[in-house]
Every structure is written in C-alpha cells, then in structure tokens.
Design a protein around this motif. Structure first.
Motif, PDB file in Angstrom:
ATOM      1  N   ASN A  72       0.814  -1.214   0.000  1.00 29.05           N
ATOM      2  CA  ASN A  72       0.000   0.000   0.000  1.00 29.05           C
ATOM      3  C   ASN A  72       0.851   1.270   0.000  1.00 29.05           C
ATOM      4  OD1 ASN A  72      -2.367  -1.563  -0.065  1.00 29.05           O
ATOM      5  ND2 ASN A  72      -2.338  -1.766   2.157  1.00 29.05           N
ATOM      6  N   VAL A  73       2.051   1.237   0.573  1.00 31.22           N
ATOM      7  CA  VAL A  73       3.002   2.330   0.352  1.00 31.22           C
ATOM      8  C   VAL A  73       3.533   2.228  -1.078  1.00 31.22           C
ATOM      9  CG1 VAL A  73       5.269   3.266   0.973  1.00 31.22           C
ATOM     10  CG2 VAL A  73       3.671   2.558   2.769  1.00 31.22           C
ATOM     11  N   LYS A  74       3.881   1.039  -1.499  1.00 30.58           N
ATOM     12  CA  LYS A  74       4.422   0.802  -2.846  1.00 30.58           C
ATOM     13  C   LYS A  74       3.460   1.308  -3.923  1.00 30.58           C
ATOM     14  CE  LYS A  74       6.268  -2.993  -5.697  1.00 30.58           C
ATOM     15  NZ  LYS A  74       5.269  -3.142  -6.773  1.00 30.58           N
ATOM     16  N   GLU A  75       2.186   0.943  -3.803  1.00 31.77           N
ATOM     17  CA  GLU A  75       1.195   1.358  -4.789  1.00 31.77           C
ATOM     18  C   GLU A  75       0.973   2.876  -4.764  1.00 31.77           C
ATOM     19  OE1 GLU A  75       0.388  -2.928  -3.759  1.00 31.77           O
ATOM     20  OE2 GLU A  75       0.944  -1.099  -2.672  1.00 31.77           O
ATOM     21  N   SER A  76       1.038   3.471  -3.578  1.00 30.60           N
ATOM     22  CA  SER A  76       0.888   4.922  -3.467  1.00 30.60           C
ATOM     23  C   SER A  76       2.033   5.631  -4.179  1.00 30.60           C
ATOM     24  CB  SER A  76       0.849   5.349  -1.998  1.00 30.60           C
ATOM     25  OG  SER A  76      -0.255   4.763  -1.330  1.00 30.60           O
ATOM     26  N   ARG A  77       3.246   5.130  -4.032  1.00 26.48           N
ATOM     27  CA  ARG A  77       4.408   5.717  -4.708  1.00 26.48           C
ATOM     28  C   ARG A  77       4.252   5.616  -6.227  1.00 26.48           C
ATOM     29  NH1 ARG A  77       9.278   6.450  -2.002  1.00 26.48           N
ATOM     30  NH2 ARG A  77      10.389   5.783  -3.881  1.00 26.48           N
ATOM     31  N   GLU A  78       3.740   4.488  -6.690  1.00 22.98           N
ATOM     32  CA  GLU A  78       3.544   4.309  -8.130  1.00 22.98           C
ATOM     33  C   GLU A  78       2.485   5.275  -8.659  1.00 22.98           C
ATOM     34  OE1 GLU A  78       2.618   0.181  -8.279  1.00 22.98           O
ATOM     35  OE2 GLU A  78       4.712  -0.468  -8.144  1.00 22.98           O
ATOM     36  N   ALA A  79       1.427   5.504  -7.863  1.00 25.30           N
ATOM     37  CA  ALA A  79       0.389   6.463  -8.261  1.00 25.30           C
ATOM     38  C   ALA A  79       0.964   7.869  -8.329  1.00 25.30           C
ATOM     39  CB  ALA A  79      -0.780   6.406  -7.279  1.00 25.30           C
ATOM     40  N   TYR A  80       1.798   8.251  -7.363  1.00 22.48           N
ATOM     41  CA  TYR A  80       2.415   9.578  -7.377  1.00 22.48           C
ATOM     42  C   TYR A  80       3.185   9.786  -8.679  1.00 22.48           C
ATOM     43  CZ  TYR A  80       1.467  11.165  -2.573  1.00 22.48           C
ATOM     44  OH  TYR A  80       0.862  11.623  -1.432  1.00 22.48           O
ATOM     45  N   LYS A  81       3.943   8.773  -9.092  1.00 26.82           N
ATOM     46  CA  LYS A  81       4.694   8.875 -10.354  1.00 26.82           C
ATOM     47  C   LYS A  81       3.744   9.077 -11.530  1.00 26.82           C
ATOM     48  CE  LYS A  81       8.507   5.946  -8.757  1.00 26.82           C
ATOM     49  NZ  LYS A  81       9.157   4.612  -8.890  1.00 26.82           N
ATOM     50  N   ALA A  82       2.617   8.348 -11.533  1.00 26.39           N
ATOM     51  CA  ALA A  82       1.640   8.476 -12.611  1.00 26.39           C
ATOM     52  C   ALA A  82       1.030   9.884 -12.656  1.00 26.39           C
ATOM     53  CB  ALA A  82       0.532   7.436 -12.448  1.00 26.39           C
ATOM     54  N   PHE A  83       0.912  10.539 -11.504  1.00 27.12           N
ATOM     55  CA  PHE A  83       0.357  11.887 -11.444  1.00 27.12           C
ATOM     56  C   PHE A  83       1.396  12.956 -11.780  1.00 27.12           C
ATOM     57  CE2 PHE A  83      -2.465   9.999  -7.892  1.00 27.12           C
ATOM     58  CZ  PHE A  83      -3.324   9.463  -8.836  1.00 27.12           C
ATOM     59  N   GLY A  84       2.690  12.567 -11.802  1.00 25.12           N
ATOM     60  CA  GLY A  84       3.746  13.510 -12.150  1.00 25.12           C
ATOM     61  C   GLY A  84       4.520  14.053 -10.968  1.00 25.12           C
ATOM     62  N   LYS A  85       4.470  13.355  -9.819  1.00 20.58           N
ATOM     63  CA  LYS A  85       5.163  13.817  -8.616  1.00 20.58           C
ATOM     64  C   LYS A  85       6.224  12.800  -8.205  1.00 20.58           C
ATOM     65  CE  LYS A  85       4.816  17.464  -5.893  1.00 20.58           C
ATOM     66  NZ  LYS A  85       4.799  18.835  -6.417  1.00 20.58           N
ATOM     67  N   ASP A  86       7.382  13.266  -7.792  1.00 19.87           N
ATOM     68  CA  ASP A  86       8.467  12.392  -7.351  1.00 19.87           C
ATOM     69  C   ASP A  86       8.190  11.933  -5.918  1.00 19.87           C
ATOM     70  OD1 ASP A  86      10.785  11.135  -6.567  1.00 19.87           O
ATOM     71  OD2 ASP A  86      12.131  12.807  -7.028  1.00 19.87           O
ATOM     72  N   PRO A  87       7.917  10.625  -5.715  1.00 15.71           N
ATOM     73  CA  PRO A  87       7.570  10.152  -4.359  1.00 15.71           C
ATOM     74  C   PRO A  87       8.751  10.144  -3.396  1.00 15.71           C
ATOM     75  CG  PRO A  87       7.755   8.298  -5.858  1.00 15.71           C
ATOM     76  CD  PRO A  87       7.892   9.533  -6.698  1.00 15.71           C
ATOM     77  N   ASN A  88       9.955  10.366  -3.896  1.00 17.83           N
ATOM     78  CA  ASN A  88      11.114  10.477  -3.002  1.00 17.83           C
ATOM     79  C   ASN A  88      11.233  11.879  -2.412  1.00 17.83           C
ATOM     80  OD1 ASN A  88      12.141   7.785  -3.334  1.00 17.83           O
ATOM     81  ND2 ASN A  88      12.786   8.385  -5.389  1.00 17.83           N
ATOM     82  N   ARG A  89      10.685  12.865  -3.095  1.00 16.41           N
ATOM     83  CA  ARG A  89      10.711  14.248  -2.595  1.00 16.41           C
ATOM     84  C   ARG A  89       9.437  14.589  -1.836  1.00 16.41           C
ATOM     85  NH1 ARG A  89      11.756  18.872  -6.393  1.00 16.41           N
ATOM     86  NH2 ARG A  89      12.042  19.891  -4.372  1.00 16.41           N
TER      87      ARG A  89
END
Length: 221
Positions: free
Chosen positions: A62-79
């Motif tokens: 559920n963290v993993k999937e959230s990070r993948e969604a952030y990338k799809a929206f155009g946001k860097d999940p590391n920042r």
C-alpha cells in the motif's frame, strides 16, 4: 450532514485503482489517550519494524502502490512522500511519533497498520462537497506546522474554496483542533486489493475505542 466525496475523472484515468474510505462522526477531541499509545507501542510498532525488515520501506504493501500512483500523477515520491511512508520511516529511524490529539493520533495508528495515508478534516471549515483530484500547476497552501507547500501534481482533496488536504500533508484550514465537534476522516487508497475495506472497519473500531467517536457513518468512494 454527510459530506459528498467524489474522485475526479482525470485521477481515475491516470490511476484506475484509486478509492477513498470515508468516516464521518461526532467527537470530543482530547489531547491524548494513553491506552491508544500503549496499544500502538505494544502491537503496531513491532509490525511496522517487521515490515521494514521484510520489504524495505518503499516496497511495503500500500506504500508501494501509493508511490507508483504519485509517479503516474507527475510527482516524485522520493521528494514528496505519502504520509504513511513518512510515518513508517520515522519508526525505522528510531524517532518517536508526534503526539497531536486523539483524532490525529488514531489517524496515525490506522495509517501505520494499513500503509494508507489518512487525513481528518473539520466539516465546519469545509465549503460544499469534496473532490479527490490531482493538484493543479502552481497550486499551493499553508501546511500544518509548515510553510507553503507546493501541491501541484499531488493527490489533493478539495472543496469549493480549493485544496484543503493531500495524502502527503494537509493544510491548516480544516485541521482538527480540540474545539472540533465533527470530523471527516479519509483513508486514501491507490491499491488494487481489499485492504481498504479492512482499514475502514478497524479504523471505525479504533475511533470509537480511542477517540470516543459517536454516530459514525462509513462508506467507500
């Protein structure tokens, strides 16, 4: 009155699995519930540490999937980390969790157990219905205990006045205070599984047990 929550078509197109678990209830907010903190330390912190060991934080379910969604929206999940990941990282780093109030502390309990971001809002400070959407270019707001946060391309919850929260960090406008009498708690899921149903069920249980929530209405969008 029950708040209407919808998910924008743009968000669904970029990430079809997005859903929101909703809990609306009456409450008398207190500064702290010692029983909740005892439960969290004895039962939840160990699970979180085991998950960090088993998966590494970015790959926790559920963290993993959230990070993948952030990338799809155009946001860097590391920042701009999803708030559940930020909480889990604090535990991994040996830092204590913030003590805020009974509602926000239960939010963190639900988030740590589920891996989902959880936010709570005071309906008295919301205008109209809510939409879960992608932050617009140049969009910003003042975060809780923070300066202006750039929320463009983040998943945000917005009312008629604009964005009021996100799955990374909420704004001050509808934050939960000890004067708050009614609360809308949202569990943000980007996962194609049934974990949201489970989180909604134990979330309601924890809110009743540790925040003394009454008249709880629960539904999923």
């Amino acid at each position: 009155m029950k708040k209407e929550v919808t998910i924008s078509q743009e968000m669904k197109e970029k990430w079809p699995y997005v859903r929101v678990g909703c809990l609306q209830y009456q409450v008398e907010v207190k500064s702290k519930n010692e029983e909740m903190w005892d439960y969290l330390k004895k039962n939840v912190i160990k699970k979180v540490k085991d998950d960090i060991f088993d998966y590494d934080t970015p790959n926790i379910p559920n963290v993993k999937e959230s990070r993948e969604a952030y990338k799809a929206f155009g946001k860097d999940p590391n920042r701009y980390r999803v708030s559940s990941e930020a909480l889990i990282r604090r535990i991994g780093q040996g830092k204590g969790l913030y003590e805020v109030n009974t509602v926000v502390d239960v939010n963190n309990l639900i988030s740590l157990k589920s891996g989902f971001s959880v936010g709570s809002y005071d309906p008295a400070n919301l205008e109209g219905d809510l939409t879960f959407r992608i932050g617009r270019e140049g969009e910003m707001y003042k975060g809780i205990g923070k300066d202006e946060i750039k929320i463009e391309y983040l998943p945000v919850i917005a009312d008629d006045k604009g964005a009021v929260g996100s799955s990374t960090s909420d704004s001050e406008r509808a934050m939960i205070r000890e004067t708050t009498k009614e609360v809308l708690t949202l569990i943000y899921s980007f996962s194609n599984n049934q974990d949201l149903e489970a989180a909604l069920a134990y979330g309601e249980k924890y809110l009743k047990e540790y925040a003394f929530a009454q008249g709880v209405e629960a539904w999923i969008v």
